[in-house]
Design a protein around this motif. Structure first.
Motif: not given
Length: 115
Positions: A39-40, A47-50, A93-95, A108-109
């Motif tokens: 995500r950014q 940065e890492l989420v999972a 924004v989640y990539y 991204g969403t």
């Protein structure tokens, strides 16, 4: 090559939940070893989420442990991110990402957590 298409973002109140989905397609899908989410947020780096490996080994950022869960449907080439107890600082924004010998990224969403 791998193409990634994300869905499931939106606006949610603090404490709420969302589920993101990402489906992979393309000639290299069978060689994907890892899929996951980064995500950014505005003004920040990505940065890492999972992430989750082909062997179902998950890895989480400390900031989301206990609130987010990643899962994978290998038959559908799809990875999910179940997000609960969302906080305003989760807004970003989640990539989606996938890896074989290269790293692939979706477009991204947007996830917005706000009252």
């Amino acid at each position: 090559q791998v193409q990634l298409v994300e869905s499931g973002g939106g606006l949610v109140q603090p404490g709420g939940s969302l589920r993101l989905s990402c489906t992979a397609s393309g000639s290299a899908v069978a060689s994907i070893s890892l899929m996951g989410w980064y995500r950014q947020a505005p003004g920040n780096g990505r940065e890492l989420v999972a992430t989750i490996t082909r062997n179902w080994v998950p890895n989480y950022a400390d900031s989301v442990k206990g609130r987010f869960a990643i899962s994978r449907d290998s038959a559908r080439n799809t990875v999910y991110l179940h997000m609960e107890y969302l906080k305003p600082e989760d807004t970003a924004v989640y990539y989606c990402t996938a890896r074989d010998t290269l790293d692939y990224w979706g477009r991204g969403t947007q996830v917005t957590v706000s009252p």
